[in-house]
Write a protein that holds these residues in place. Structure first.
Motif, PDB file in Angstrom:
ATOM      1  N   THR A 206      72.875 106.803  56.194  1.00 58.22           N
ATOM      2  CA  THR A 206      71.734 105.998  55.746  1.00 58.22           C
ATOM      3  C   THR A 206      71.911 104.566  56.228  1.00 58.22           C
ATOM      4  OG1 THR A 206      71.412 107.341  53.762  1.00 58.22           O
ATOM      5  CG2 THR A 206      70.440 105.158  53.757  1.00 58.22           C
ATOM      6  N   CYS A 207      70.839 104.004  56.751  1.00 56.44           N
ATOM      7  CA  CYS A 207      70.843 102.588  57.152  1.00 56.44           C
ATOM      8  C   CYS A 207      69.409 102.094  57.007  1.00 56.44           C
ATOM      9  CB  CYS A 207      71.345 102.423  58.595  1.00 56.44           C
ATOM     10  SG  CYS A 207      71.457 100.702  59.138  1.00 56.44           S
ATOM     11  N   ASN A 208      69.162 101.242  56.009  1.00 54.49           N
ATOM     12  CA  ASN A 208      67.783 100.846  55.757  1.00 54.49           C
ATOM     13  C   ASN A 208      67.334  99.708  56.678  1.00 54.49           C
ATOM     14  OD1 ASN A 208      69.128  98.685  54.636  1.00 54.49           O
ATOM     15  ND2 ASN A 208      67.913  98.635  52.760  1.00 54.49           N
ATOM     16  N   ARG A 209      66.061  99.354  56.545  1.00 53.63           N
ATOM     17  CA  ARG A 209      65.451  98.377  57.457  1.00 53.63           C
ATOM     18  C   ARG A 209      66.107  97.009  57.349  1.00 53.63           C
ATOM     19  NH1 ARG A 209      59.393  98.031  56.249  1.00 53.63           N
ATOM     20  NH2 ARG A 209      59.568 100.208  56.918  1.00 53.63           N
ATOM     21  N   GLU A 210      66.434  96.573  56.126  1.00 54.00           N
ATOM     22  CA  GLU A 210      67.037  95.248  55.940  1.00 54.00           C
ATOM     23  C   GLU A 210      68.413  95.176  56.589  1.00 54.00           C
ATOM     24  OE1 GLU A 210      67.003  91.290  54.656  1.00 54.00           O
ATOM     25  OE2 GLU A 210      65.404  92.812  54.729  1.00 54.00           O
ATOM     26  N   ALA A 211      69.189  96.280  56.503  1.00 54.50           N
ATOM     27  CA  ALA A 211      70.507  96.308  57.143  1.00 54.50           C
ATOM     28  C   ALA A 211      70.366  96.179  58.657  1.00 54.50           C
ATOM     29  CB  ALA A 211      71.236  97.591  56.772  1.00 54.50           C
ATOM     30  N   LYS A 212      69.403  96.902  59.237  1.00 56.28           N
ATOM     31  CA  LYS A 212      69.192  96.803  60.685  1.00 56.28           C
ATOM     32  C   LYS A 212      68.750  95.401  61.075  1.00 56.28           C
ATOM     33  CE  LYS A 212      67.974 101.672  61.414  1.00 56.28           C
ATOM     34  NZ  LYS A 212      66.926 102.617  61.892  1.00 56.28           N
ATOM     35  N   LYS A 213      67.929  94.775  60.207  1.00 61.41           N
ATOM     36  CA  LYS A 213      67.458  93.421  60.499  1.00 61.41           C
ATOM     37  C   LYS A 213      68.620  92.436  60.520  1.00 61.41           C
ATOM     38  CE  LYS A 213      64.304  89.891  58.687  1.00 61.41           C
ATOM     39  NZ  LYS A 213      63.336  89.577  57.596  1.00 61.41           N
ATOM     40  N   GLU A 218      67.063  96.247  64.925  1.00 61.61           N
ATOM     41  CA  GLU A 218      65.809  96.837  64.458  1.00 61.61           C
ATOM     42  C   GLU A 218      65.244  97.783  65.511  1.00 61.61           C
ATOM     43  OE1 GLU A 218      63.236  94.050  61.875  1.00 61.61           O
ATOM     44  OE2 GLU A 218      64.334  92.710  63.218  1.00 61.61           O
ATOM     45  N   GLY A 219      64.749  98.933  65.063  1.00 65.31           N
ATOM     46  CA  GLY A 219      64.172  99.920  65.971  1.00 65.31           C
ATOM     47  C   GLY A 219      65.181 100.858  66.596  1.00 65.31           C
ATOM     48  N   VAL A 220      66.474 100.677  66.311  1.00 66.20           N
ATOM     49  CA  VAL A 220      67.527 101.541  66.880  1.00 66.20           C
ATOM     50  C   VAL A 220      67.882 102.619  65.862  1.00 66.20           C
ATOM     51  CG1 VAL A 220      69.877 101.620  67.782  1.00 66.20           C
ATOM     52  CG2 VAL A 220      68.424  99.629  68.256  1.00 66.20           C
ATOM     53  N   GLU A 221      67.946 103.876  66.316  1.00 62.96           N
ATOM     54  CA  GLU A 221      68.330 104.975  65.435  1.00 62.96           C
ATOM     55  C   GLU A 221      69.857 105.064  65.393  1.00 62.96           C
ATOM     56  OE1 GLU A 221      68.498 107.604  62.765  1.00 62.96           O
ATOM     57  OE2 GLU A 221      66.503 106.930  63.403  1.00 62.96           O
ATOM     58  N   VAL A 222      70.431 104.898  64.217  1.00 63.96           N
ATOM     59  CA  VAL A 222      71.895 104.850  64.095  1.00 63.96           C
ATOM     60  C   VAL A 222      72.465 106.013  63.285  1.00 63.96           C
ATOM     61  CG1 VAL A 222      71.943 102.342  64.319  1.00 63.96           C
ATOM     62  CG2 VAL A 222      71.757 103.365  62.051  1.00 63.96           C
ATOM     63  N   ASN A 223      71.611 106.791  62.628  1.00 66.49           N
ATOM     64  CA  ASN A 223      72.115 107.915  61.826  1.00 66.49           C
ATOM     65  C   ASN A 223      72.878 108.898  62.698  1.00 66.49           C
ATOM     66  OD1 ASN A 223      70.942 106.788  59.630  1.00 66.49           O
ATOM     67  ND2 ASN A 223      69.413 108.372  59.296  1.00 66.49           N
ATOM     68  N   GLY A 224      74.060 109.288  62.232  1.00 67.44           N
ATOM     69  CA  GLY A 224      74.903 110.213  62.979  1.00 67.44           C
ATOM     70  C   GLY A 224      75.917 109.536  63.871  1.00 67.44           C
ATOM     71  N   ARG A 225      75.822 108.215  64.036  1.00 72.19           N
ATOM     72  CA  ARG A 225      76.765 107.498  64.891  1.00 72.19           C
ATOM     73  C   ARG A 225      77.945 106.980  64.067  1.00 72.19           C
ATOM     74  NH1 ARG A 225      73.264 103.455  68.594  1.00 72.19           N
ATOM     75  NH2 ARG A 225      75.362 103.002  69.353  1.00 72.19           N
TER      76      ARG A 225
END
Length: 493
Positions: A206-213, A218-225
């Motif tokens: 799980t990685c929510n929008r605020e964490a990516k910001k 932002e806009g990068v898919e990180v689940n599974g990495r």
């Protein structure tokens, strides 16, 4: 499978026909006056052993020398498969399905060659189609029974498995799971804290929008990495290994200072993952500063109330003494003071929020016995740029000066001077006090987080101001001298 069975039967019929056609006894008997006396018994023995329906041997005139029905011996073939018979007389081997005197059969036909390699007849071998189907029915019945047993076993297993799975998913239906998933995603993306969760292998779940910001992805898919490939300083792997909770830990992500909490996730007394929540420390500092300002405003109002209560008591006492002239002079003095103050603010400083801060600080300074002076040459543009930042600067800087002066036993008069200077492209703000100053050994470190001379839990105000001013392209500096300390700020308009 059915097609293969018929094809195999045709191959078997043709192979048996070839075997009969190649037998020396058959070839030799074809040249004798009564061939059937030798061929019939031999063909019948082979037919019985091979479970064929018929083995028929004929000469080139298609006269039968063998047949399951002895009465047909000596008679020609009845022409039910005449076309294929002619091909065999021309030297071809044939597999076919035809209806004859003995029924519907799968046939194999091959020529017979004499010792001189001339064709002297043909052999036709047939197997009843009905017998083939009877064998297939038995096999199909077994398949159906096995399939039915497997289906019943599978249904029972599926029932048990579904019950086990439903226990694991808290007896929720698929549409309920889908709703919960969407609800959780909406909640995670709506909160103002960054959240990253990893599983027991250290992979992001799980990685929510605020964490990516905050991480700038932002806009990068990180689940599974792997978490270390995205955020090497997360220390979530340490939490997975040690199971220790980390609370309110400062951490740097890029150019952003955050405050993070890390906790392990347990299931069945086993660590199955870890979660980190974090928030930009600048935002937290802004909230703290606003709360502090509210407290200061309350203190200022309280101080103002006390001051006016004292004056009201004085006026009441003068009236009791019938000193009406002194009452009039006192009221005019207060009125003049307030009028001059408001006129100055209305003509020089138009922003109500900044005026409110300054008035509050004026009353607080008066209560502490410290003179707070606004430079007579001060002016602010209307509308005022960066109002929130200016309010924060004034609140923090003036409060620091009040604390510095009130915490000393200075015999000389103490004062704080605030100035605003409006230039064409810049706005300059200065706060100068006659306090004891700041330890010169601190130097530029005074603008860093946690650097203070006021004790633990302090030292974030100037660091907050530095980031606020720097983010909009401004400058912040401090000058210390025996005559006091001056904080200078230059902001772009």
């Amino acid at each position: 499978m059915i097609d293969q069975k018929f094809e195999d039967t045709g191959d078997k019929a043709l192979a048996l026909a070839n075997a009969v056609a190649g037998m020396p006894e058959i070839i030799q008997a074809m040249g004798e006056p009564d061939p059937s006396s030798v061929i019939q018994p031999l063909a019948e023995r082979l037919r019985v052993k091979s479970k064929a329906e018929f083995i028929v041997v004929t000469n080139m005139s298609l006269i039968r020398f063998s047949h399951p029905n002895p009465s047909n011996i000596g008679k020609p073939l009845d022409g039910e498969d005449a076309q294929n018979d002619q091909k065999v007389l021309n030297g071809e081997e044939i597999r076919s399905i035809a209806i004859g005197s003995l029924g519907h059969t799968v046939r194999g036909k091959t020529p017979i060659y004499g010792a001189d390699h001339r064709q002297i007849g043909l052999v036709s071998v047939g197997f009843l189609v009905q017998n083939i189907w009877n064998q297939m029915y038995t096999l199909l019945l077994k398949i159906v029974l096995i399939g039915a047993a497997a289906l019943i076993f599978g249904l029972g297993g599926a029932y048990l498995l579904s019950g086990h799975i439903k226990k694991q998913i808290f007896n929720m239906e698929p549409h309920e799971i889908a709703f919960k998933t969407q609800e959780q995603a909406a909640i995670l993306d709506s909160i103002h804290e960054g959240i990253i969760a990893v599983n027991s292998e250290g992979k992001i779940t799980t990685c929510n929008r605020e964490a990516k910001k905050i991480m700038g992805i932002e806009g990068v898919e990180v689940n599974g990495r792997e978490i270390n490939s995205i955020l090497p300083t997360s220390r979530l792997l340490d939490v997975l290994k040690e199971g220790v909770i980390h609370k309110d830990i400062p951490m740097l992500i890029g150019d952003t200072l955050i405050i993070t909490n890390r906790v392990p996730v347990y299931a069945m007394e086993q660590i199955i993952g870890a979660v980190a929540t974090f928030r930009d420390k600048l935002q937290l500092d802004q909230i703290d500063q606003r709360l502090a300002d509210i407290g200061q405003y309350a203190d200022s109002l309280r101080s103002q109330r006390h001051e006016f209560m004292n004056r009201l008591h004085l006026i009441s006492g003068l009236i009791e003494m019938k000193e009406y002239e002194m009452v009039r002079e006192l009221i005019e003095e207060v009125n003049e003071e307030q009028r001059n103050l408001l006129n100055f603010f209305l003509t020089r400083i138009h922003d109500s929020a900044i005026v409110g801060v300054l008035i509050g600080k004026l009353h607080r300074a008066k209560e502490l016995g410290i003179a707070l002076v606004i430079d007579a040459d001060s002016s602010l543009p209307d509308p005022c740029p960066h109002r929130e930042i200016i309010v924060t600067i004034l609140g923090n800087a003036i409060e620091n000066s009040l604390e510095a002066i009130s915490g000393t036993n200075m015999t000389t008069p103490s004062a704080i001077t605030v100035g605003f200077h409006d230039e064409s492209d810049r706005l300059h703000i200065s706060v100068h006090d006659t306090g004891p100053g700041i330890d010169p050994s601190l130097g530029a470190a005074i603008f860093e987080d946690g650097v203070t001379t006021k004790g633990a839990g302090r030292g974030f105000g100037l660091a907050l101001l530095t980031r606020l001013v720097t983010n909009i392209g401004g400058d912040l500096s401090m000058e210390c001298s025996p005559s006091g300390t001056m904080l200078k700020t230059s902001l772009p308009k």
